[in-house]
Design a protein around this motif. Structure first.
Motif, PDB file in Angstrom:
ATOM      1  N   TRP A 179     -56.030 -10.537  -8.719  1.00 42.98           N
ATOM      2  CA  TRP A 179     -55.056 -10.545  -9.583  1.00 42.98           C
ATOM      3  C   TRP A 179     -55.720 -11.134 -10.869  1.00 42.98           C
ATOM      4  CZ3 TRP A 179     -49.452 -11.094  -7.508  1.00 42.98           C
ATOM      5  CH2 TRP A 179     -49.083  -9.915  -6.745  1.00 42.98           C
ATOM      6  N   GLU A 186     -53.237 -14.080 -12.339  1.00 42.54           N
ATOM      7  CA  GLU A 186     -51.804 -14.052 -12.272  1.00 42.54           C
ATOM      8  C   GLU A 186     -51.704 -14.586 -10.794  1.00 42.54           C
ATOM      9  OE1 GLU A 186     -49.853 -10.855 -13.980  1.00 42.54           O
ATOM     10  OE2 GLU A 186     -48.067 -11.127 -12.682  1.00 42.54           O
ATOM     11  N   ARG A 187     -50.758 -15.522 -10.804  1.00 45.32           N
ATOM     12  CA  ARG A 187     -50.305 -16.209  -9.466  1.00 45.32           C
ATOM     13  C   ARG A 187     -51.494 -16.887  -8.790  1.00 45.32           C
ATOM     14  NH1 ARG A 187     -45.552 -16.503 -11.229  1.00 45.32           N
ATOM     15  NH2 ARG A 187     -44.493 -14.554 -11.892  1.00 45.32           N
ATOM     16  N   ASN A 231     -51.595  -5.601 -13.066  1.00 42.17           N
ATOM     17  CA  ASN A 231     -51.005  -5.470 -14.381  1.00 42.17           C
ATOM     18  C   ASN A 231     -52.034  -5.323 -15.356  1.00 42.17           C
ATOM     19  OD1 ASN A 231     -48.257  -6.099 -13.652  1.00 42.17           O
ATOM     20  ND2 ASN A 231     -48.583  -8.246 -13.473  1.00 42.17           N
ATOM     21  N   LYS A 282     -50.164   0.113 -10.304  1.00 38.90           N
ATOM     22  CA  LYS A 282     -48.797  -0.462 -10.627  1.00 38.90           C
ATOM     23  C   LYS A 282     -48.177   0.440 -11.688  1.00 38.90           C
ATOM     24  CE  LYS A 282     -46.296  -4.682 -11.455  1.00 38.90           C
ATOM     25  NZ  LYS A 282     -46.428  -6.072 -11.555  1.00 38.90           N
ATOM     26  N   GLU A 329     -42.044  -3.288 -12.931  1.00 41.61           N
ATOM     27  CA  GLU A 329     -41.739  -4.490 -14.049  1.00 41.61           C
ATOM     28  C   GLU A 329     -42.480  -4.275 -15.188  1.00 41.61           C
ATOM     29  OE1 GLU A 329     -43.584  -7.329 -11.309  1.00 41.61           O
ATOM     30  OE2 GLU A 329     -41.771  -7.930 -10.508  1.00 41.61           O
ATOM     31  N   ARG A 346     -49.124   1.763  -5.765  1.00 35.38           N
ATOM     32  CA  ARG A 346     -47.978   0.735  -5.020  1.00 35.38           C
ATOM     33  C   ARG A 346     -46.568   0.996  -5.241  1.00 35.38           C
ATOM     34  NH1 ARG A 346     -47.815  -4.270  -7.991  1.00 35.38           N
ATOM     35  NH2 ARG A 346     -48.340  -5.681  -5.976  1.00 35.38           N
ATOM     36  N   PHE A 395     -44.060  -1.230  -5.314  1.00 31.69           N
ATOM     37  CA  PHE A 395     -43.178  -2.136  -5.847  1.00 31.69           C
ATOM     38  C   PHE A 395     -42.437  -1.675  -7.063  1.00 31.69           C
ATOM     39  CE2 PHE A 395     -43.223  -6.455  -7.847  1.00 31.69           C
ATOM     40  CZ  PHE A 395     -42.323  -7.230  -6.921  1.00 31.69           C
ATOM     41  N   LYS A 452     -45.657  -3.609   0.002  1.00 34.63           N
ATOM     42  CA  LYS A 452     -45.640  -5.026   0.109  1.00 34.63           C
ATOM     43  C   LYS A 452     -44.628  -5.457   1.558  1.00 34.63           C
ATOM     44  CE  LYS A 452     -45.497  -7.143  -4.427  1.00 34.63           C
ATOM     45  NZ  LYS A 452     -44.917  -8.092  -5.383  1.00 34.63           N
ATOM     46  N   ASP A 470     -40.080  -9.727  -2.173  1.00 39.26           N
ATOM     47  CA  ASP A 470     -41.362 -10.017  -2.966  1.00 39.26           C
ATOM     48  C   ASP A 470     -42.021 -11.519  -2.102  1.00 39.26           C
ATOM     49  OD1 ASP A 470     -43.335 -10.149  -4.507  1.00 39.26           O
ATOM     50  OD2 ASP A 470     -42.272 -10.983  -6.274  1.00 39.26           O
ATOM     51  N   GLU A 500     -47.661 -17.613  -3.821  1.00 33.44           N
ATOM     52  CA  GLU A 500     -46.788 -17.683  -4.717  1.00 33.44           C
ATOM     53  C   GLU A 500     -45.487 -18.342  -4.387  1.00 33.44           C
ATOM     54  OE1 GLU A 500     -46.307 -13.807  -6.590  1.00 33.44           O
ATOM     55  OE2 GLU A 500     -44.634 -14.562  -7.927  1.00 33.44           O
ATOM     56  N   HIS A 519     -42.304 -19.869 -10.348  1.00 33.47           N
ATOM     57  CA  HIS A 519     -41.924 -19.730  -8.789  1.00 33.47           C
ATOM     58  C   HIS A 519     -42.356 -21.058  -8.082  1.00 33.47           C
ATOM     59  CE1 HIS A 519     -42.073 -15.227  -9.399  1.00 33.47           C
ATOM     60  NE2 HIS A 519     -41.076 -15.804 -10.042  1.00 33.47           N
TER      61      HIS A 519
HETATM   62  C1  GCU Z   1     -44.375 -10.582  -8.020  1.00 38.24           C
HETATM   63  C2  GCU Z   1     -45.431 -11.371  -8.925  1.00 38.24           C
HETATM   64  C3  GCU Z   1     -45.824 -10.835 -10.271  1.00 38.24           C
HETATM   65  C4  GCU Z   1     -46.638  -9.526  -9.761  1.00 38.24           C
HETATM   66  C5  GCU Z   1     -45.889  -8.774  -9.034  1.00 38.24           C
HETATM   67  C6  GCU Z   1     -46.570  -7.574  -8.339  1.00 38.24           C
HETATM   68  O1  GCU Z   1     -43.194 -10.211  -8.990  1.00 38.24           O
HETATM   69  O2  GCU Z   1     -44.497 -12.624  -9.444  1.00 38.24           O
HETATM   70  O3  GCU Z   1     -46.750 -11.748 -10.804  1.00 38.24           O
HETATM   71  O4  GCU Z   1     -47.183  -8.996 -10.890  1.00 38.24           O
HETATM   72  O5  GCU Z   1     -45.334  -9.438  -8.063  1.00 38.24           O
HETATM   73  O6  GCU Z   1     -46.978  -7.549  -7.303  1.00 38.24           O
HETATM   74  O7  GCU Z   1     -46.946  -6.509  -9.183  1.00 38.24           O
END
Ligand code: GCU
Length: 680
Positions: free
Chosen positions: A152, A160-161, A203, A282, A286, A319, A321, A360, A365, A393, A528
């Protein structure tokens, strides 16, 4: 030696007496092939034997006193030792390791160079863990075809994370020049059998969108490094790229200019990287763009990319999600847990053969405890890949000890009943239940540029164990832990027992002092990390616990709640639907109950909350004591590094304990039966 950089590949020297004498017989290497993956295996074997035996191995023309490595039909010694029957058992990436005692030699043989590499790493693992190699007769194939790692990493260098420093791939919006570190990472991944990597975050922002255009020459250099370690490179792409970097006015998947744009860009990618793996996407998730904007669905979106990749043998990993991240907390009907299934299940049968849906492990999450995603296995005509998160995370962010393998084992062993008994998640993931051509497991990486890769040294076990488990989901958490401890700290019986105990007890300890009984979250928004019981309670993210003066939990039953339970097959549906049968550890995920509700354990919910939160801290304190008992048995710097994190864990566990206990005492007004200190 004090940095942890070598991780499990330290190849420390065995002392005469260990099994040194028998190993010394195999101090020569016989190899006849020159391709780059075989050469990787040769240099790894050379390096490994040098470390383990303390002498530089020679290259032998003959098989005697040698380890012969090579592909079937290309190495006479391998061909002499490996029978046709054995060869028939070996798939594309499998290997055999056989000792020929009479001639004091050994063969690592495979159908492909990649198999030879995996066999070589396995042999080195056996040598480093002091196994008896006199009578080896191993036939091994990976259970999962796709064994992926997802970085990530963002091009600005952040992860990220990420809990172990900055990216090893990117810096200042460029691809880093430090290829040495990337090569070392490739080596770690290959050593545990992983075969695919997505180098950038799901992302994808404007600059990362250009990885398939402007930055392609540099991406190709990274692909070349991974290629030598039998790992395919993939990229996360931005669904809106045609607009953001292509100058088009739309990203509508049915628009012919958009389709043409992706075809051309994809052809460029393959011109630079002929064995490129494909795209990870993705979309409509989000706030990332996706086909919904154009009134299209996820099949339209992914098939468009699949069509561009298909001529080159590439795949789209799409994905699932996907959920409403702008929910109103007042709305009790919308249930985020339902979302993936509701969006994707109706599309079964509409995806091209080179599309894989990445799902996932849980419906929310990566929580400490949540049920297994009901979407896994629910689409018989669609390829699926299971997604784990190695990055911690929600499990302590590599400051708390959390051995993830036991959690993943539970998930893999979960019986879905999708085709009746015998349909556990591990057989869904491997593709064997529905007979998928493409299938496997992916996970979010936990590494960064910190010297020891993972921040918490002991978090290395999760990366190691991920690879080992994905290769073979039937390995046990105990065995994986033991292997890793020996490889990392050496073969000392006491250390092995102490560390193994710590690892195996760690998930339950963390679960004790965090959100109770499967209700999830209760974490500080955004980071988190750390407790904030109502942090997300009135937010738009759809993760609520609904605690009031009377009780807590989310009613997801079909009878009176959101109906999420009905996404499960029988008898899982009935088990979760029924308050009487629902397992304690998931009770609050599925039901809203009064604090006085009595669990199967015989305790009330409120007493359970108090007890586990006090116990959690006590057990975390015990972990520290156990770790201190190992002082003097290992490198001092490493010992201290871990000790500091373990102490932080205890302090932080206290914060969790007190926040959670006080919160529920204030809400319920019910006192702790054991009369311990709860701040009012
Ligand atoms: C969680 C995570 C994000 C990430 C997202 C994902 O929400 O906090 O940082 O982008 O998962 O899996 O896309």
């Amino acid at each position: 030696a004090g940095s942890g950089y070598q991780a499990w590949l330290g190849y420390r020297q065995l002392l005469p007496g260990d099994r040194f004498d028998q190993y010394a017989v195999f101090n020569r290497i016989h190899v006849t092939e020159t391709d780059s993956v075989i050469q990787t295996a040769v240099s790894e074997l050379t390096h490994g034997l040098e470390g383990i035996l303390g002498v530089k191995p020679e290259f032998a023309e003959q098989g005697k006193h040698a380890i012969a490595i090579g592909t079937f039909g290309n190495n006479p010694v391998v061909d002499r030792i490996v029978t046709a029957e054995k060869i028939a058992l070996i798939g594309q990436e499998g290997y055999v390791i056989i000792t020929d005692k009479k001639n004091a030699c050994m063969a690592v043989g495979a159908a492909t160079s990649n198999g030879v590499l995996y066999g070589t790493f396995h042999l080195l693992r056996l040598l480093s863990t002091g196994s008896d190699i006199n009578e080896l007769d191993i036939v091994d194939n990976p259970i999962n075809r796709l064994r992926m790692i997802n970085q990530w990493d963002n091009m600005d260098g952040s992860v990220e994370r990420g809990y172990a420093g900055e990216s090893i791939f990117f810096k200042d919006n460029l691809i880093t020049e430090d290829h040495g570190r990337i090569r070392d990472y490739a080596r770690m991944l290959a050593s545990v059998g992983l075969n695919g990597i997505v180098i950038n975050n799901v992302n994808v922002h404007k600059v990362e969108s250009k990885l398939i255009t402007e930055f392609l020459p540099d991406v190709a250099k990274l692909a070349a490094i991974f290629r030598e370690y039998a790992i395919k490179l993939f990229l996360s792409v931005n669904y809106a790229s045609p607009i953001e970097i292509g100058g088009l006015t739309t990203a509508d998947p049915l628009d012919s200019d958009v389709r043409q744009w992706w075809k051309e860009k994809t052809a460029d990618v393959y011109a630079a990287i002929p064995d490129f793996g494909g795209y990870l996407v993705k979309a409509d998730s989000e706030n990332r763009p996706g086909p919904f904007t154009y009134g299209r669905d996820h099949a339209d979106g992914s098939n468009m990319l699949a069509e561009a990749l298909e001529p080159f043998g590439g795949m789209v990993i799409w994905r699932c999600f996907v959920y409403n991240c702008k929910q109103d907390w007042r709305d009790r009907k919308t249930d985020r847990a339902r979302a993936a299934y509701d969006h994707f299940k109706p599309l079964d049968g509409r995806f091209m053969d080179n599309v894989i849906l990445q799902i996932k492990n849980g419906p929310l999450d990566f929580q400490v405890r949540e049920p297994v995603s009901p979407l896994l296995g629910a689409m018989p005509s669609t390829n699926q890949v299971l997604e784990f998160q190695i990055a911690q995370e929600y499990t302590g962010q590599q400051r708390h000890l959390f051995y993830l393998i036991p959690q993943w084992k539970e998930i893999l062993d979960f019986e879905t009943y999708t085709k009746g008994k015998g349909s556990p998640i591990k057989r869904i993931a491997s593709g064997s239940v529905h007979g998928n051509r493409l299938a496997g497991i992916a996970a979010v990486s936990n590494i960064g540029d910190e010297m020891n890769w993972t921040g918490h040294l002991l978090a290395q076990v999760n990366l190691y164990g991920y690879g080992r488990l994905v290769w073979n989901p039937d390995l046990t958490a105990e065995n994986i832990a033991e292997e890793w401890i020996k490889l990392t700290f050496g073969d000392n019986e006491n250390s092995i027992n102490v560390i193994k105990n710590m690892l195996l007890s760690s998930p339950a300890i963390y679960e004790c002092y965090t959100a109770p009984l499967g209700v999830g979250f209760m974490v500080t928004p955004h980071t988190h990390y750390g407790p904030d019981v109502d942090g997300y309670e009135y937010a738009k993210w759809g993760t609520y616990h609904y605690a009031d003066w009377h009780g807590i939990g989310v009613d997801r039953t079909l009878a009176t709640g959101t109906g999420y339970t009905s996404q499960y097959n029988s008898p899982n549906f009935e088990r979760y639907e029924s308050l009487a049968d629902c397992p304690d550890e998931l009770l609050l995920f599925f039901h809203h109950v009064p604090y006085t509700h009595v669990l199967h354990s015989g305790k009330t919910v409120i007493q359970h909350i108090y007890d586990t939160h006090f116990e959690g801290v006590e057990k975390a304190e015990r972990l520290v004591t156990e770790w201190y008992s190992l002082a003097g048995t290992m490198n001092e710097v490493l010992h201290k590094q871990v000790a500091e994190r373990m102490e932080e864990q205890v302090e932080h566990a206290k914060e969790w304990r007190d926040r959670i206990n006080t919160y529920f005492y204030r809400k319920s007004g019910i006192a702790d039966k054991a009369e311990r200190l709860i701040y009012s």
